[in-house]
Motif scaffolding. Structure first.
Motif, mmCIF file in Angstrom:
data_model
loop_
_atom_site.group_PDB
_atom_site.id
_atom_site.type_symbol
_atom_site.label_atom_id
_atom_site.label_comp_id
_atom_site.label_asym_id
_atom_site.label_seq_id
_atom_site.Cartn_x
_atom_site.Cartn_y
_atom_site.Cartn_z
ATOM 1 N N TYR A 61 0.833 -1.197 0.000
ATOM 2 C CA TYR A 61 0.000 0.000 0.000
ATOM 3 C C TYR A 61 0.872 1.252 0.000
ATOM 4 O O TYR A 61 1.947 1.282 0.611
ATOM 5 N N GLY A 62 0.383 2.260 -0.700
ATOM 6 C CA GLY A 62 1.052 3.550 -0.733
ATOM 7 C C GLY A 62 0.009 4.640 -0.806
ATOM 8 O O GLY A 62 -0.902 4.709 0.016
ATOM 9 N N ASP A 63 0.097 5.471 -1.816
ATOM 10 C CA ASP A 63 -0.876 6.545 -2.058
ATOM 11 C C ASP A 63 -1.820 6.067 -3.141
ATOM 12 O O ASP A 63 -1.584 6.285 -4.322
ATOM 13 N N GLY A 64 -2.906 5.374 -2.743
ATOM 14 C CA GLY A 64 -3.738 4.692 -3.727
ATOM 15 C C GLY A 64 -2.911 3.560 -4.312
ATOM 16 O O GLY A 64 -2.364 2.741 -3.606
ATOM 17 N N GLY A 65 -2.787 3.509 -5.620
ATOM 18 C CA GLY A 65 -1.968 2.492 -6.263
ATOM 19 C C GLY A 65 -0.541 2.931 -6.517
ATOM 20 O O GLY A 65 0.268 2.168 -7.036
ATOM 21 N N GLU A 66 -0.209 4.182 -6.128
ATOM 22 C CA GLU A 66 1.115 4.724 -6.392
ATOM 23 C C GLU A 66 1.987 4.685 -5.140
ATOM 24 O O GLU A 66 1.517 4.406 -4.036
ATOM 25 N N ASN A 67 3.273 4.979 -5.320
ATOM 26 C CA ASN A 67 4.175 5.080 -4.179
ATOM 27 C C ASN A 67 3.836 6.310 -3.344
ATOM 28 O O ASN A 67 3.385 7.332 -3.870
ATOM 29 N N MET A 68 4.050 6.213 -2.033
ATOM 30 C CA MET A 68 4.017 7.406 -1.196
ATOM 31 C C MET A 68 5.323 8.165 -1.424
ATOM 32 O O MET A 68 6.354 7.561 -1.755
ATOM 33 N N SER A 69 5.315 9.456 -1.223
ATOM 34 C CA SER A 69 6.538 10.233 -1.401
ATOM 35 C C SER A 69 6.606 11.353 -0.376
ATOM 36 O O SER A 69 5.580 11.808 0.139
ATOM 37 N N PHE A 70 7.824 11.748 -0.028
ATOM 38 C CA PHE A 70 8.004 12.939 0.796
ATOM 39 C C PHE A 70 9.282 13.634 0.360
ATOM 40 O O PHE A 70 10.200 13.004 -0.178
ATOM 41 N N THR A 71 9.312 14.922 0.574
ATOM 42 C CA THR A 71 10.461 15.725 0.160
ATOM 43 C C THR A 71 11.143 16.323 1.383
ATOM 44 O O THR A 71 10.491 16.957 2.219
ATOM 45 N N VAL A 72 12.431 16.104 1.479
ATOM 46 C CA VAL A 72 13.235 16.749 2.518
ATOM 47 C C VAL A 72 13.734 18.072 1.946
ATOM 48 O O VAL A 72 14.482 18.095 0.977
ATOM 49 N N GLU A 73 13.300 19.163 2.522
ATOM 50 C CA GLU A 73 13.639 20.473 1.987
ATOM 51 C C GLU A 73 15.020 20.944 2.424
ATOM 52 O O GLU A 73 15.665 21.737 1.727
ATOM 53 N N LEU A 74 15.486 20.454 3.586
ATOM 54 C CA LEU A 74 16.781 20.880 4.116
ATOM 55 C C LEU A 74 17.590 19.646 4.501
ATOM 56 O O LEU A 74 17.151 18.835 5.310
ATOM 57 N N ALA A 75 18.755 19.466 3.894
ATOM 58 C CA ALA A 75 19.605 18.329 4.224
ATOM 59 C C ALA A 75 19.984 18.373 5.695
ATOM 60 O O ALA A 75 20.220 19.442 6.267
ATOM 61 N N GLY A 76 20.044 17.212 6.325
ATOM 62 C CA GLY A 76 20.393 17.161 7.738
ATOM 63 C C GLY A 76 20.175 15.786 8.315
ATOM 64 O O GLY A 76 19.933 14.813 7.594
ATOM 65 N N THR A 77 20.236 15.696 9.640
ATOM 66 C CA THR A 77 20.042 14.436 10.358
ATOM 67 C C THR A 77 18.647 14.417 10.960
ATOM 68 O O THR A 77 18.239 15.362 11.645
ATOM 69 N N TYR A 78 17.925 13.322 10.722
ATOM 70 C CA TYR A 78 16.538 13.234 11.144
ATOM 71 C C TYR A 78 16.242 11.893 11.798
ATOM 72 O O TYR A 78 16.911 10.888 11.535
ATOM 73 N N ASP A 79 15.190 11.879 12.632
ATOM 74 C CA ASP A 79 14.510 10.651 13.011
ATOM 75 C C ASP A 79 13.315 10.513 12.078
ATOM 76 O O ASP A 79 12.478 11.419 12.007
ATOM 77 N N VAL A 80 13.233 9.388 11.359
ATOM 78 C CA VAL A 80 12.160 9.174 10.394
ATOM 79 C C VAL A 80 11.171 8.183 10.992
ATOM 80 O O VAL A 80 11.554 7.076 11.387
ATOM 81 N N ILE A 81 9.900 8.565 11.060
ATOM 82 C CA ILE A 81 8.880 7.756 11.741
ATOM 83 C C ILE A 81 7.772 7.414 10.751
ATOM 84 O O ILE A 81 7.081 8.300 10.231
ATOM 85 N N PHE A 82 7.588 6.124 10.475
ATOM 86 C CA PHE A 82 6.535 5.640 9.594
ATOM 87 C C PHE A 82 5.397 5.070 10.438
ATOM 88 O O PHE A 82 5.638 4.373 11.439
ATOM 89 N N THR A 83 4.160 5.335 10.031
ATOM 90 C CA THR A 83 2.984 4.816 10.718
ATOM 91 C C THR A 83 2.027 4.210 9.701
ATOM 92 O O THR A 83 1.820 4.777 8.618
ATOM 93 N N PHE A 84 1.456 3.060 10.054
ATOM 94 C CA PHE A 84 0.517 2.382 9.156
ATOM 95 C C PHE A 84 -0.656 1.835 9.966
ATOM 96 O O PHE A 84 -0.472 1.220 11.021
ATOM 97 N N ILE A 85 -1.888 2.085 9.470
ATOM 98 C CA ILE A 85 -3.103 1.555 10.087
ATOM 99 C C ILE A 85 -3.701 0.531 9.131
ATOM 100 O O ILE A 85 -4.251 0.895 8.085
ATOM 101 N N PRO A 86 -3.595 -0.767 9.427
ATOM 102 C CA PRO A 86 -4.039 -1.799 8.481
ATOM 103 C C PRO A 86 -5.509 -1.704 8.097
ATOM 104 O O PRO A 86 -5.859 -1.956 6.947
ATOM 105 N N ASP A 87 -6.394 -1.353 9.053
ATOM 106 C CA ASP A 87 -7.825 -1.342 8.747
ATOM 107 C C ASP A 87 -8.176 -0.353 7.650
ATOM 108 O O ASP A 87 -8.994 -0.631 6.770
ATOM 109 N N SER A 88 -7.564 0.820 7.698
ATOM 110 C CA SER A 88 -7.879 1.866 6.721
ATOM 111 C C SER A 88 -6.848 1.963 5.610
ATOM 112 O O SER A 88 -7.015 2.724 4.673
ATOM 113 N N LYS A 89 -5.750 1.183 5.741
ATOM 114 C CA LYS A 89 -4.630 1.243 4.782
ATOM 115 C C LYS A 89 -4.013 2.638 4.745
ATOM 116 O O LYS A 89 -3.498 3.081 3.730
#
Length: 393
Positions: free
Chosen positions: A313-341
Motif C-alpha cells: 500500500y502507498g498513495d492509492g496504487g502509487e508510491n508514497m513520497s516525501f520531500t526533505v527540503e533541508l539536508a540534515g540528520t533526522y529521526d524518520v517515523i513511519f505509521t501504518f493503520i491496516p484497517d484503513s490502509k
C-alpha cells in the motif's frame, strides 16, 4: 622509472575500463528472449566510443503487434532510458511496430551524445514466421493465488484453449483475505497486459505507459475457487471468485520498503527484516529510523505485507513520497493503520535554534471506503480519512 610509469599508465587504463557503463536492452520476451531483465547477458549492447551503442538480434520470430523496450545501465532500472531519450522514473517504454508475422532482424541503437540522447530500433523482415500460431497466455501476480510471485512463464498458471481465442484457468483452494486487493496481469506471448478498463486488457496506453494491474478482492475471509477467462480477439477478461470454505487469517508482518538507501539500508526490498514495523496497543504499526542523514530530495516508499510485493500500500496504487527540503540528520517515523490502509511518515526537522520539531512530510488526506479503495466526495456511506471513520451523506 620507465617501468613505474608504464605500470601507472596500465593502472589508469584499467580503472578507465572499470568505469565504463554497460548498457542492456530489456523488453517484451518475444522481442528480447530474456524479457524485461536489465541484467541480461544476451542483450548487452556493444560500443567503440562509449557514446554510440548497438545490439542486433537475428531471426526473431514476431507476430503482428506492438512491442516495447528500454535501455538499462549497469544491470539495473535506475537511469534507464526510454522514449525520446528520457531517463529515470519519467521514461516511457519505446514502441516498435511489427506490421506482419515474420522472422526479423532487429537493430537497436543508443546515442548518448549530450543533449541528443536517443534510443531507437529498426525491424527488417528476413523470412516467414516459423513459430507457434497459438498464443501462450499466462497469468502472473500475487503468490496467494498463483503460487509463484509474478512469474511470466509458470507452467501451473498457463491458460488452456481449444480455439486459440478463448483461454481459461481455474485455481482452487485459494485463501483470500477480505478487502485485500490481490493483483495480476495477463502475459500474452511474454508481453505483460494490464487493466485498460471495463474488463478490457492491453499492454500500454497511447503514451507507452503500463496499464494498472488487474485486481481481485472479496468481502469475506475464506477459501475460494477462482475462475479466469480471457478472450484474445476482443481483448477482454473475466474473473469470478466463489467461496468454498472458512479460514482464519494469521496476523501479518508489515515492512516499509523504499527508494532511500540511507533510510532503509537497501532499496525497494520488502524482505529486509530491519524495516519491519512494530505493532502498537491501538492496532497501528510503527517504524522509527533514528539519526538518518538525508539529502534535500524526494524519497518514495510503500508498506508491504509478509515480506512480499503481493500486498502493498502507498498513495492509492502509487508510491508514497516525501520531500526533505533541508539536508540534515533526522529521526524518520513511519505509521501504518491496516484497517484503513492509512500510511504516513513524519521526521524530526532540525531548527536553527537547536530545537527539534516534528514535521509531517506526507499526510494522506485521500478518502477511502471500507475496502481500502480511494473514493471521491460524492460517495455515500461509511468512509475513512486520515485513519478515522466517518459517515458521508
Amino acid at each position: 622509472m620507465k617501468k613505474i610509469f608504464t605500470l601507472l599508465v596500465m593502472l589508469a587504463a584499467a580503472l578507465g575500463m572499470q568505469a565504463q557503463d554497460t548498457w542492456t536492452i530489456a523488453g517484451d520476451a518475444a522481442l528480447m528472449g530474456d524479457g524485461w531483465n536489465p541484467a541480461s547477458e544476451t542483450n548487452v549492447m556493444t560500443t567503440t566510443d562509449n557514446i554510440h551503442y548497438t545490439l542486433v538480434k537475428e531471426n526473431v520470430m514476431l507476430k503482428k503487434n506492438t512491442y516495447y523496450f528500454k535501455a538499462c545501465v549497469n544491470g539495473g532500472w535506475p537511469n534507464a532510458i526510454g522514449k525520446d531519450g528520457v531517463s529515470g522514473d519519467d521514461a516511457q517504454n519505446v514502441p516498435i511496430e511489427i506490421a506482419e508475422n515474420g522472422a526479423y532482424k532487429i537493430t537497436f541503437s543508443l546515442d548518448l551524445t549530450e543533449g541528443k540522447v536517443a534510443l531507437n530500433a529498426v525491424a527488417e523482415k528476413t523470412g516467414e514466421y516459423d513459430g507457434p500460431t497459438e498464443s501462450t497466455v499466462v497469468l502472473a501476480g500475487a503468490t496467494a493465488i498463483f503460487g509463484e510471485s509474478w512469474k511470466a512463464d509458470a507452467e501451473a498458471n498457463t491458460m488452456i484453449t481449444k480455439d486459440g481465442i478463448h483461454y481459461t484457468l481455474q485455481k482452487t483452494d485459494v485463501i483470500l483475505e477480505a478487502y485485500v486487493n490481490y493483483e495480476f496481469k495477463i502475459v500474452v506471448d511474454g508481453q505483460w497486459n494490464g487493466n485498460a478498463g471495463e474488463g478490457k486488457f492491453a499492454s500500454k496506453d497511447e503514451e507507452g505507459k503500463d496499464y494498472p494491474n488487474i485486481m481481485i478482492a472479496v468481502e469475506e475471509n475464506g477459501k475460494y475457487t477462482i475462475s479466469f477467462s480471457v478472450d484474445l480477439e476482443n481483448r477482454e477478461f473475466t474473473v469470478e471468485a466463489t467461496k468454498t470454505g472458512d479460514v482464519i487469517i494469521a496476523e501479518k508482518t508489515w515492512t516499509i520498503a523504499g527508494s532511500s538507501e540511507p533510510i532503509f539500508g537497501t532499496t525497494w526490498d520488502p524482505t529486509n527484516t530491519k524495516n519491519d514495523m512494530v505493532k502498537l496497543e491501538d492496532g497501528s504499526f510503527e517504524l522509527i529510523k533514528p539519526n538518518i542523514e538525508l539529502d534535500a530530495t524526494e524519497f518514495q516508499f510503500k508498506v508491504c505485507a509478509n515480506h512480499s510485493w503481493d500486498e502493498s500500500y502507498g498513495d492509492g496504487g502509487e508510491n508514497m513520497s516525501f520531500t526533505v527540503e533541508l539536508a540534515g540528520t533526522y529521526d524518520v517515523i513511519f505509521t501504518f493503520i491496516p484497517d484503513s490502509k492509512f500510511l504516513t511518515v513524519e521526521l524530526t526537522e532540525p531548527d536553527p535554534a537547536g530545537i527539534s520539531t516534528v514535521k509531517t512530510i506526507k499526510a494522506n488526506n485521500a478518502i477511502y471506503n471500507m475496502q481500502g479503495q480511494r473514493i471521491n466526495k460524492a460517495f455515500r456511506g461509511i468512509a475513512i480519512q486520515n485513519g478515522r471513520k466517518m459517515l458521508m451523506k
